[in-house]
Scaffold this motif. Structure first.
Motif, PDB file in Angstrom:
ATOM      1  N   ASP A   1      50.284  39.102  30.589  1.00  0.00           N
ATOM      2  CA  ASP A   1      50.797  40.415  30.184  1.00  0.00           C
ATOM      3  C   ASP A   1      49.901  41.045  29.122  1.00  0.00           C
ATOM      4  O   ASP A   1      49.763  42.266  29.060  1.00  0.00           O
ATOM      5  CB  ASP A   1      52.224  40.295  29.645  1.00  0.00           C
ATOM      6  CG  ASP A   1      53.253  40.181  30.761  1.00  0.00           C
ATOM      7  OD1 ASP A   1      52.902  40.472  31.920  1.00  0.00           O
ATOM      8  OD2 ASP A   1      54.402  39.810  30.471  1.00  0.00           O
ATOM      9  N   ALA A   2      49.318  40.198  28.263  1.00  0.00           N
ATOM     10  CA  ALA A   2      48.492  40.702  27.168  1.00  0.00           C
ATOM     11  C   ALA A   2      47.045  40.943  27.588  1.00  0.00           C
ATOM     12  O   ALA A   2      46.261  41.498  26.817  1.00  0.00           O
ATOM     13  CB  ALA A   2      48.525  39.716  25.994  1.00  0.00           C
ATOM     14  N   SER A   3      46.685  40.544  28.798  1.00  0.00           N
ATOM     15  CA  SER A   3      45.305  40.678  29.259  1.00  0.00           C
ATOM     16  C   SER A   3      44.888  42.146  29.337  1.00  0.00           C
ATOM     17  O   SER A   3      45.650  43.003  29.769  1.00  0.00           O
ATOM     18  CB  SER A   3      45.151  40.027  30.636  1.00  0.00           C
ATOM     19  OG  SER A   3      43.869  40.283  31.175  1.00  0.00           O
ATOM     20  N   ALA A   4      43.651  42.414  28.926  1.00  0.00           N
ATOM     21  CA  ALA A   4      43.126  43.779  29.009  1.00  0.00           C
ATOM     22  C   ALA A   4      42.774  44.144  30.452  1.00  0.00           C
ATOM     23  O   ALA A   4      42.731  45.326  30.802  1.00  0.00           O
ATOM     24  CB  ALA A   4      41.895  43.912  28.120  1.00  0.00           C
ATOM     25  N   ASN A   5      42.517  43.143  31.284  1.00  0.00           N
ATOM     26  CA  ASN A   5      42.198  43.379  32.690  1.00  0.00           C
ATOM     27  C   ASN A   5      43.472  43.364  33.532  1.00  0.00           C
ATOM     28  O   ASN A   5      44.414  42.616  33.254  1.00  0.00           O
ATOM     29  CB  ASN A   5      41.239  42.307  33.210  1.00  0.00           C
ATOM     30  CG  ASN A   5      39.864  42.412  32.593  1.00  0.00           C
ATOM     31  OD1 ASN A   5      39.446  43.484  32.163  1.00  0.00           O
ATOM     32  ND2 ASN A   5      39.159  41.302  32.519  1.00  0.00           N
ATOM     33  N   ALA A   6      43.485  44.178  34.568  1.00  0.00           N
ATOM     34  CA  ALA A   6      44.624  44.208  35.474  1.00  0.00           C
ATOM     35  C   ALA A   6      44.644  42.930  36.308  1.00  0.00           C
ATOM     36  O   ALA A   6      43.606  42.470  36.777  1.00  0.00           O
ATOM     37  CB  ALA A   6      44.531  45.429  36.391  1.00  0.00           C
ATOM     38  N   VAL A   7      45.842  42.361  36.468  1.00  0.00           N
ATOM     39  CA  VAL A   7      46.018  41.146  37.263  1.00  0.00           C
ATOM     40  C   VAL A   7      47.174  41.371  38.228  1.00  0.00           C
ATOM     41  O   VAL A   7      48.244  41.844  37.826  1.00  0.00           O
ATOM     42  CB  VAL A   7      46.325  39.923  36.377  1.00  0.00           C
ATOM     43  CG1 VAL A   7      46.468  38.661  37.233  1.00  0.00           C
ATOM     44  CG2 VAL A   7      45.245  39.719  35.317  1.00  0.00           C
ATOM     45  N   ILE A   8      46.952  41.051  39.503  1.00  0.00           N
ATOM     46  CA  ILE A   8      48.037  41.147  40.481  1.00  0.00           C
ATOM     47  C   ILE A   8      48.109  39.839  41.271  1.00  0.00           C
ATOM     48  O   ILE A   8      47.102  39.167  41.487  1.00  0.00           O
ATOM     49  CB  ILE A   8      47.888  42.342  41.447  1.00  0.00           C
ATOM     50  CG1 ILE A   8      46.625  42.210  42.297  1.00  0.00           C
ATOM     51  CG2 ILE A   8      47.900  43.646  40.701  1.00  0.00           C
ATOM     52  CD1 ILE A   8      46.525  43.267  43.386  1.00  0.00           C
TER      53      ILE A   8
END
Length: 206
Positions: free
Chosen positions: A54-61
């Motif tokens: 959730d805190a990642s600067a990159n989008a993750v799906i």
């Protein structure tokens, strides 16, 4: 949470019920208890992992085996404009811009279903219709039997970097054309590798 005689901490799940006499008096209480420490540790690991994503600067799906989105982090919404509720159950092709051809997507799918990681740049379209360039890496996730069950995609917005590269290239090209128009030659000498290079105009002067 309980402390065992050896000082270790454990989580117990306890269930109990009362046994009553006909007149309503409580006669005894019986129940069961089970050590669920391992389950609680797994839940804590999942919580920490979710917090990190959730805190990642990159989008993750995360998608299922068929490519339908099952989860996305807040950075995905920031990048694409689609909320998690709008993305759930959708295929990532909702971001398709038309800038890549069929062979591009065929290579992507063939690579990941074969169990390999796919990593390339592509142009996608946000919810508002604007285009952006992303660097995407898709990795297969296997289940306990070794079969591919999910895919994880990490998306990094590289639009600003690509625009900067394009501007630098355009500036270099303008300088080259200006020098050519002025019949002014250029040359370069790599002192470390002892390599000379020069433009066609400089070569013509010799």
């Amino acid at each position: 949470r309980t402390v065992w005689p050896d000082g270790s901490l454990h989580w117990l799940e306890a269930r109990s019920r009362g046994i009553y006499a006909p007149d309503g008096r409580l006669l005894r209480v019986s129940g069961t208890s089970m050590d669920i420490s391992e389950r609680k540790q797994g839940e804590e690991r999942d919580r920490l992992l979710t917090s990190a994503l959730d805190a990642s600067a990159n989008a993750v799906i995360l998608t299922d085996r068929q490519g339908c989105i099952e989860w996305a982090n807040p950075a995905f919404t920031n990048l694409t404009g689609y909320s998690l509720s709008e993305a759930l159950g959708q295929n990532p092709r909702l971001l398709k811009s038309g800038k890549q051809d069929v062979d591009f997507y065929r290579d992507l799918w063939d690579t990941i279903v074969a169990g390999a990681t796919w990593h390339r740049e592509l142009v996608n379209r946000r919810k508002d219709g604007s285009l952006y360039t992303e660097e995407m890496m898709i990795t297969p996730v296997r289940d306990a039997t070794g079969e591919i069950a999910h895919f994880v995609a990490i998306k990094q917005d590289v639009t600003a970097r690509k625009e900067t590269e394009a501007a630098l290239h355009a500036g270099e090209e303008r300088n080259r054309l200006a020098l050519a128009a002025a019949s002014m030659g250029t040359w370069d000498f790599d002192v470390i590798n002892n390599v000379h290079s020069w433009s066609a105009e400089t070569e013509a002067l010799h």
